[in-house]
Design an enzyme around this catalytic site. Structure first.
Site, PDB file in Angstrom:
ATOM      1  N   ARG A   1       5.980  -6.806   7.829  1.00 28.45           N
ATOM      2  CA  ARG A   1       5.253  -6.580   9.080  1.00 28.45           C
ATOM      3  C   ARG A   1       4.304  -7.724   9.426  1.00 28.45           C
ATOM      4  NH1 ARG A   1       8.842  -3.764   8.869  1.00 28.45           N
ATOM      5  NH2 ARG A   1       8.984  -1.507   9.167  1.00 28.45           N
TER       6      ARG A   1
ATOM      7  N   SER B   1       3.835   3.648  14.905  1.00 25.18           N
ATOM      8  CA  SER B   1       3.153   3.720  13.606  1.00 25.18           C
ATOM      9  C   SER B   1       1.765   3.102  13.702  1.00 25.18           C
ATOM     10  CB  SER B   1       3.971   2.988  12.534  1.00 25.18           C
ATOM     11  OG  SER B   1       5.203   3.641  12.318  1.00 25.18           O
TER      12      SER B   1
ATOM     13  N   GLU C   1      -1.539  -1.231  11.885  1.00 30.41           N
ATOM     14  CA  GLU C   1      -0.327  -1.852  12.420  1.00 30.41           C
ATOM     15  C   GLU C   1      -0.449  -2.009  13.929  1.00 30.41           C
ATOM     16  OE1 GLU C   1       4.436  -0.842  12.590  1.00 30.41           O
ATOM     17  OE2 GLU C   1       3.384  -0.651  10.676  1.00 30.41           O
TER      18      GLU C   1
END
EC number: 1.3.1.98
Length: 326
Positions: free
Chosen positions: A181, A230, A300
């Site tokens: 990520r 998310s 995130e």
């Protein structure tokens, strides 16, 4: 924060000749999927890569610049965003074309869903996971978006980007510095397009994989809510939702912001939440998870902009008005 009109007036004729669309004091609550946030001082949608390069060449470096995608993984604070916010238009940056038997060239404003559909049309495997990601390619390139065991880094061949001065850079997969990520590319680079590669496959098999992704998403995620996807990255060795659940934060509510009961790593706006409510909820969850398991969750969702007058928030600050289910 001064008005967008005053900012443009201070710049005089510097921006003359640009072909893109400029909007002053643009409401970011109309753009983000959370439907919250203060205004962008000036919102600019360049016509194409050449127009964007010219804009970057003439914009003084002291003027703040922020780039946003389709707003799916974005939280804008209530005080708004000073300077310019750039959003690549679908018309100028949203095309996807097949450039070889196994490669696609996609603009950074192409939605992940469109990329998956284009790969299916080209009979290319390895793109099915994009059908379940509610975002655009630019964000996927920046954060190495992934799902269902596949990540963007596995598809990238090269990426075109412009720096803050309008200079063009062509980056290889290795140049992107991908990890989970995350990419190591400088924050001031604006991605404009990418070459991505898959393998030839059976269309029926590809379609089934896409359908499986969509079915899973619709059954376990609050896709019909005002959400940003998310909220926190998965910590090593566990899942963010598991740690949130163990800390008693499933359904946790601050104002009209709530951690989803269906999937507790999804934050939702029940209708009247402010950006401040959402961020206070997130920091409360982080504090409770740290207290319960010793794990510090990492955001995130990207949070940008200024707090409104009278608002302040510290990291891991627990909201006084948080309502727990337990």
């Amino acid at each position: 924060m001064e008005s967008g009109e005053l900012l443009l007036a201070r710049l005089g004729d510097r921006l003359k000749g640009l072909r893109g669309k400029m909007t002053v004091d643009a409401g970011m609550d109309k753009i983000t999927w959370f439907r919250t946030g203060g205004p962008a001082q000036v919102f600019f949608q360049p016509a194409d890569e050449e127009d964007l390069a010219l804009f970057l060449q003439v914009l003084p470096e002291e003027i703040p610049l922020m780039v946003v995608g389709i707003g799916s993984n974005l939280m804008v604070r209530d005080g708004g965003i000073p300077g310019f916010v750039v959003r690549l238009s679908a018309k100028g940056f949203g095309t996807v074309e097949q450039v070889s038997d196994t490669r696609l060239k996609a603009g950074a404003a192409a939605t992940d869903k469109r990329l998956a559909a284009s790969a299916l049309e080209a009979q290319l495997t390895g793109f099915h996971f994009y059908s379940g990601i509610p975002g655009g390619l630019g964000g996927a390139l920046r954060m190495n978006a992934g799902a269902n065991g596949v990540e963007t880094c596995e598809r990238v061949v090269e990426v075109r980007a412009l720096d803050r001065k309008g200079n063009l850079h062509v980056l290889s997969n290795a140049d992107m510095g991908y990890t989970y990520r995350h990419s190591a590319v400088p924050a001031d680079l604006i991605f404009t397009s990418a070459i991505l590669e898959g393998e030839k496959g059976d269309p029926a098999t590809i379609r089934q994989a896409m359908d499986d992704v969509l079915h899973h998403r619709e059954t376990v995620q609050p896709v019909r809510e005002k959400t940003g996807g998310s909220t926190f990255k998965n910590p090593e060795g566990t899942s963010a939702w598991k740690e949130i659940d163990k800390a008693g934060c499933r359904g946790l509510r601050v104002g009209d912001a709530q951690m989803s009961v269906m999937h507790c790593n999804f934050m939702i706006n029940n209708g009247a939440a402010s950006g401040f409510d959402l961020e206070r909820l997130g920091e409360t969850v982080r504090a409770k998870v740290l207290e319960n398991s010793g794990i510090l969750l990492e955001w995130e969702i990207k949070r940008i902009g200024l707090f409104a007058s009278g608002q302040s928030l510290s990291e891991l600050q627990v909201a006084d008005d948080a309502v727990f289910l337990a």
